[in-house]
Write an enzyme that holds these catalytic residues in place. Structure first.
Site, PDB file in Angstrom:
ATOM      1  N   LYS A  80       1.081  -1.192   0.024  1.00 21.75           N
ATOM      2  CA  LYS A  80      -0.037   0.048   0.082  1.00 21.75           C
ATOM      3  C   LYS A  80       0.871   1.190  -0.047  1.00 21.75           C
ATOM      4  CE  LYS A  80      -2.988  -2.456   3.002  1.00 21.75           C
ATOM      5  NZ  LYS A  80      -3.203  -2.365   4.737  1.00 21.75           N
ATOM      6  N   HIS A 129      25.036  -9.585   2.501  1.00 19.03           N
ATOM      7  CA  HIS A 129      24.256 -10.774   2.928  1.00 19.03           C
ATOM      8  C   HIS A 129      24.958 -11.386   4.346  1.00 19.03           C
ATOM      9  CE1 HIS A 129      21.574 -14.170   3.661  1.00 19.03           C
ATOM     10  NE2 HIS A 129      21.515 -14.421   2.759  1.00 19.03           N
TER      11      HIS A 129
HETATM   12  N1   CP Z   1      21.251 -18.513   0.891  1.00 16.93           N
HETATM   13  C1   CP Z   1      20.047 -17.824   1.160  1.00 16.93           C
HETATM   14  O1   CP Z   1      20.235 -16.542   1.144  1.00 16.93           O
HETATM   15  O2   CP Z   1      19.082 -18.531   0.599  1.00 16.93           O
HETATM   16  P1   CP Z   1      17.749 -18.114   0.429  1.00 16.93           P
HETATM   17  O3   CP Z   1      17.611 -17.189  -0.667  1.00 16.93           O
HETATM   18  O4   CP Z   1      16.671 -19.130   0.537  1.00 16.93           O
HETATM   19  O5   CP Z   1      17.372 -17.342   1.815  1.00 16.93           O
END
Ligand code: CP
Length: 309
Positions: A80, A129
């Site tokens: 939204k 990440h």
């Molecule tokens: N390795 C990893 O980030 O996998 P997903 O995208 O499934 O979280």
């Protein structure tokens, strides 16, 4: 209060402490059940995930805590038009800690500025990440016995692969790290990593397209998927997606103690025939991610087995 947006938000000592705690949890997981009783983890996933979201949730449940959240932007008020900063302000009053994945680089950082609970970046676009990096480090340390003096080959999409960027940033801190970067020209690592991290730090590295040639030198082969979702056009993706496929024949060039890691999901860059090779540890890697996320949650919530109430 600490947020983990980049692997560099954790000092070498903090990283070491988290890996050490993850090792203790792995040895005796039952001892840690109940450590997070009464605590809630929010998983705010604006982009698809299997491993990261579910291993975070498994980690909190293993610690006796609870989980809440959403698994797609469409099922949240982002659909939204709600901003990340407004969402985190609200979620801060519902949960004690949050893991956020977002397709836009920097979104978890923006959330951290407006948050009153620890924010963990669970993957932001092609950027970082950090908890995959913790998983990768824990896997290497557990299965290889050390994090120093390793030659690591990164293969595949080194341009968009955020897990590669985060792991290089982490591994340069350990003495004797050497990188072999295996990719097509179009998918080489970003310039900032090459110039500001590798060259500025005098870290030995080599760029190549010849996977078989460098296989005998590797302690670790870190395979990656070509990131379809980050391409601007389908044509380029189709042209590049099968640049490298690891199969049983190529594994014959590798040392007997080389480990194959992959953050998963895999598409076809590792043939399934490799899965039975004892050097293929990517499913073990995904399993170990739960323990390291348990250790991270406990650390960010300042919980030790002795301080539980
Ligand atoms: N390795 C990893 O980030 O996998 P997903 O995208 O499934 O979280």
């Amino acid at each position: 209060m600490k947020h983990v947006i980049s692997p560099l938000d954790l000092s070498t000592q903090e990283l070491s402490d988290i890996l050490s705690l993850a090792g203790k949890i792995l040895d005796d997981p039952k001892k840690y059940f109940g450590c997070c009783h009464g605590k809630k983890l929010a998983t705010l996933f604006y982009e698809p995930s299997t491993r990261t979201r579910l291993s975070f949730e498994a980690a909190m449940l293993n610690l006796g805590g609870s989980v809440l959240g959403f698994s797609s932007a469409d099922s949240s008020s982002a659909a939204k038009g709600e901003s990340v900063s407004d969402t985190i302000r609200v979620v801060s009053s519902y949960a004690d800690i949050c893991a956020m994945r977002h397709p836009k680089e920097g979104a978890p950082y923006v959330a951290s500025i407006h948050s009153s609970i620890p924010v963990i970046n669970a993957g932001d676009g092609g950027h970082n990440h950090p908890t995959q990096t913790l998983t990768d480090l824990f896997t290497i340390k557990t299965l290889k016995g050390r994090l120093d003096h390793l030659t690591i080959g990164f293969c595949g999409d080194l341009k968009f692969g955020r897990t590669v960027h985060s792991l290089i940033n982490a591994m340069v801190r350990y003495p004797g790290s050497r990188f072999i970067l295996i990719s097509p020209d179009e998918l080489r690592i970003p310039t900032y990593l090459r110039e500001e991290v590798l060259e500025a730090g005098n870290i030995p590295y080599q760029e190549t397209k010849a996977l078989e040639e460098v296989m005998p030198e590797l302690d670790i082969l870190y395979m990656t998927r070509v990131q379809k979702e980050r391409f601007f056009n389908e044509e380029d993706y189709i042209r590049l997606k099968d640049s490298f496929i690891l199969d049983a024949l190529k594994m014959q060039y590798a040392r007997s103690d080389m480990l194959v890691l992959h953050p998963l999901p895999r598409v076809n860059e590792i043939a399934t025939e490799v899965d039975d090779d004892p050097r293929a540890v990517y499913f073990k890697q995904a399993e170990l991610g739960v323990y390291v996320r348990m250790a991270l949650i406990m650390t960010l919530l300042n919980i030790t087995p002795h301080t539980q109430n």
